[in-house]
Design a protein around this motif. Sequence first.
Motif, PDB file in Angstrom:
ATOM      1  N   THR A 121       0.826  -1.209   0.000  1.00 41.90           N
ATOM      2  CA  THR A 121       0.000   0.000   0.000  1.00 41.90           C
ATOM      3  C   THR A 121       0.860   1.259   0.000  1.00 41.90           C
ATOM      4  OG1 THR A 121      -0.133   0.371   2.386  1.00 41.90           O
ATOM      5  CG2 THR A 121      -1.602  -1.305   1.461  1.00 41.90           C
ATOM      6  N   ASP A 122       0.227   2.376  -0.269  1.00 43.26           N
ATOM      7  CA  ASP A 122       0.947   3.657  -0.225  1.00 43.26           C
ATOM      8  C   ASP A 122       1.470   3.959   1.177  1.00 43.26           C
ATOM      9  OD1 ASP A 122       0.597   4.070  -2.902  1.00 43.26           O
ATOM     10  OD2 ASP A 122      -1.068   5.484  -2.692  1.00 43.26           O
ATOM     11  N   ASN A 146       9.835   2.591  -4.044  1.00 43.87           N
ATOM     12  CA  ASN A 146       8.900   2.380  -5.138  1.00 43.87           C
ATOM     13  C   ASN A 146       7.742   1.485  -4.698  1.00 43.87           C
ATOM     14  OD1 ASN A 146       8.004   2.148  -7.991  1.00 43.87           O
ATOM     15  ND2 ASN A 146       8.662   0.026  -7.713  1.00 43.87           N
ATOM     16  N   ILE A 147       6.513   1.931  -4.969  1.00 46.30           N
ATOM     17  CA  ILE A 147       5.319   1.131  -4.701  1.00 46.30           C
ATOM     18  C   ILE A 147       4.790   0.616  -6.035  1.00 46.30           C
ATOM     19  CG2 ILE A 147       3.005   1.077  -3.723  1.00 46.30           C
ATOM     20  CD1 ILE A 147       5.126   1.524  -1.624  1.00 46.30           C
ATOM     21  N   PRO A 148       4.807  -0.698  -6.265  1.00 50.32           N
ATOM     22  CA  PRO A 148       4.338  -1.219  -7.560  1.00 50.32           C
ATOM     23  C   PRO A 148       2.840  -0.984  -7.729  1.00 50.32           C
ATOM     24  CG  PRO A 148       5.625  -2.854  -6.326  1.00 50.32           C
ATOM     25  CD  PRO A 148       5.298  -1.755  -5.379  1.00 50.32           C
ATOM     26  N   ASP A 149       2.450  -0.538  -8.913  1.00 49.22           N
ATOM     27  CA  ASP A 149       1.040  -0.310  -9.214  1.00 49.22           C
ATOM     28  C   ASP A 149       0.452  -1.571  -9.832  1.00 49.22           C
ATOM     29  OD1 ASP A 149      -1.469   0.441  -9.961  1.00 49.22           O
ATOM     30  OD2 ASP A 149      -0.867   2.222 -11.077  1.00 49.22           O
ATOM     31  N   GLY A 150       0.008  -2.478  -8.971  1.00 52.07           N
ATOM     32  CA  GLY A 150      -0.610  -3.692  -9.467  1.00 52.07           C
ATOM     33  C   GLY A 150      -0.318  -4.895  -8.599  1.00 52.07           C
ATOM     34  N   PHE A 151      -0.850  -6.014  -9.011  1.00 57.23           N
ATOM     35  CA  PHE A 151      -0.726  -7.282  -8.302  1.00 57.23           C
ATOM     36  C   PHE A 151       0.599  -7.957  -8.661  1.00 57.23           C
ATOM     37  CE2 PHE A 151      -1.195 -11.864  -8.029  1.00 57.23           C
ATOM     38  CZ  PHE A 151      -1.952 -12.089  -6.898  1.00 57.23           C
ATOM     39  N   TYR A 152       1.232  -8.580  -7.676  1.00 56.20           N
ATOM     40  CA  TYR A 152       2.408  -9.408  -7.964  1.00 56.20           C
ATOM     41  C   TYR A 152       2.500 -10.511  -6.923  1.00 56.20           C
ATOM     42  CZ  TYR A 152       4.934  -6.587  -4.428  1.00 56.20           C
ATOM     43  OH  TYR A 152       5.328  -5.945  -3.268  1.00 56.20           O
ATOM     44  N   GLY A 191       4.412 -22.785  -2.630  1.00 52.85           N
ATOM     45  CA  GLY A 191       4.132 -21.622  -1.795  1.00 52.85           C
ATOM     46  C   GLY A 191       4.179 -20.333  -2.587  1.00 52.85           C
ATOM     47  N   THR A 192       3.329 -19.399  -2.192  1.00 57.75           N
ATOM     48  CA  THR A 192       3.384 -18.072  -2.797  1.00 57.75           C
ATOM     49  C   THR A 192       2.796 -17.058  -1.843  1.00 57.75           C
ATOM     50  OG1 THR A 192       3.020 -16.867  -4.875  1.00 57.75           O
ATOM     51  CG2 THR A 192       1.124 -18.053  -3.970  1.00 57.75           C
ATOM     52  N   THR A 193       3.249 -15.836  -1.976  1.00 58.85           N
ATOM     53  CA  THR A 193       2.699 -14.704  -1.232  1.00 58.85           C
ATOM     54  C   THR A 193       2.119 -13.727  -2.230  1.00 58.85           C
ATOM     55  OG1 THR A 193       4.344 -14.936   0.531  1.00 58.85           O
ATOM     56  CG2 THR A 193       3.228 -12.810   0.347  1.00 58.85           C
ATOM     57  N   THR A 194       0.842 -13.397  -2.071  1.00 59.60           N
ATOM     58  CA  THR A 194       0.214 -12.425  -2.957  1.00 59.60           C
ATOM     59  C   THR A 194       0.502 -11.010  -2.471  1.00 59.60           C
ATOM     60  OG1 THR A 194      -1.879 -12.275  -1.734  1.00 59.60           O
ATOM     61  CG2 THR A 194      -1.679 -14.052  -3.358  1.00 59.60           C
ATOM     62  N   GLU A 195       0.522 -10.094  -3.405  1.00 59.20           N
ATOM     63  CA  GLU A 195       0.630  -8.667  -3.077  1.00 59.20           C
ATOM     64  C   GLU A 195      -0.360  -7.901  -3.953  1.00 59.20           C
ATOM     65  OE1 GLU A 195       2.154  -7.271  -0.664  1.00 59.20           O
ATOM     66  OE2 GLU A 195       3.753  -8.661  -0.060  1.00 59.20           O
ATOM     67  N   VAL A 196      -1.402  -7.387  -3.333  1.00 60.64           N
ATOM     68  CA  VAL A 196      -2.416  -6.577  -4.000  1.00 60.64           C
ATOM     69  C   VAL A 196      -2.100  -5.105  -3.751  1.00 60.64           C
ATOM     70  CG1 VAL A 196      -4.870  -5.953  -3.905  1.00 60.64           C
ATOM     71  CG2 VAL A 196      -4.199  -8.357  -3.860  1.00 60.64           C
ATOM     72  N   TYR A 197      -2.414  -4.243  -4.718  1.00 53.17           N
ATOM     73  CA  TYR A 197      -2.191  -2.808  -4.538  1.00 53.17           C
ATOM     74  C   TYR A 197      -3.531  -2.079  -4.464  1.00 53.17           C
ATOM     75  CZ  TYR A 197      -0.579   1.976  -5.411  1.00 53.17           C
ATOM     76  OH  TYR A 197      -0.338   3.328  -5.325  1.00 53.17           O
ATOM     77  N   PRO A 198      -4.073  -1.882  -3.257  1.00 53.27           N
ATOM     78  CA  PRO A 198      -5.420  -1.317  -3.126  1.00 53.27           C
ATOM     79  C   PRO A 198      -5.509   0.172  -3.409  1.00 53.27           C
ATOM     80  CG  PRO A 198      -4.433  -1.601  -0.971  1.00 53.27           C
ATOM     81  CD  PRO A 198      -3.478  -2.216  -1.944  1.00 53.27           C
TER      82      PRO A 198
END
Length: 312
Positions: free
Chosen positions: A176-177, A199-205, A270-277
């Motif tokens: 998040t920001d 840097n904050i990525p704009d999107g899911f990774y 295994g995986t970790t999601t990262e959403v950018y709300p």
Amino acid sequence: MDHAQVYEIGTPGQKWTAQDKAAWLAKQTVVRPYQQEVLAKLEALQQDFDVEQYGALSYDPARFPLFIVKTRDWDNAKPTILVTGGVHGYETSGVQGAIRFIETQALNYSAQFNIIVAPCVSPWGYETINRWNPNAIDPNRSFVENSPAEESAALMQCIAKLAVTITAHIDLHETTDTDDSEFRPALAARDAVVHDNWNIPDGFYLVGDTLNPNADFQTHIINAVSKVTHIAPTDDSGRIIGEKLAQFGVINYATKALGLCTGFSDCIYGTTTEVYPDSPLVDDENCIQAQVIAITSGLDYLSQLSKLVPNS
């Protein structure tokens, strides 16, 4: 900018003292209710799932009980899946995405998998919208032996008592920001270090495991999630949060060495999601949907494999 020099707590160039940590804690306030937003939803699931308390946070045990949700018809011949959310309590879609998955999708997969969901590992962090716990410790760097974070220790003890092999572990997070405006500056001040990458990525990774990357598993999830939300591009140096890209939308970390949640389970996948709300391209509902699809697409991938390792 040297963020370590401008944070309001601490002495520049010196690690936080106990007094500094107490000053940080005194700043925190309750913003949203764990009882209504999480516990009430879990109570409503008891008709179809086993909802089990595995501990409580010592900060306020009555207020912060810890729960897992398990599918019924448990069968040690089936692979076991672990889904975790709210390791960082402020990451809303991780918590609500885990709950939404149970509410809408878990039963669809319960014939093939045993499913364990820990939807809100850090309820104090959820209420106060914090990455850390009250002791200024990051639970997602604390999945280690003799953990300094009771949130992490409680979950590890819970899974160990189940004595099962975790075939897949999907950990739901957000970037998040406020990582830039609050949490990274606080981290830099706490540890008396300078952080150069903001840097904050704009999107899911996704974040995979350096030692066990499971590239095809990650690709399957990225492709599915890309149908509902945008995948984060790299920055000008071709990286995401300072890490080299392993593949489109995926970076890898040494999960066990760093004490990350997906490292403790010794999972095969295994995986970790990262959403950018905070992206202008999404809303809260879209973020929750992305988390749910990350889980279901991971399970769909596993369903296609000719052989999965069952519990031992």
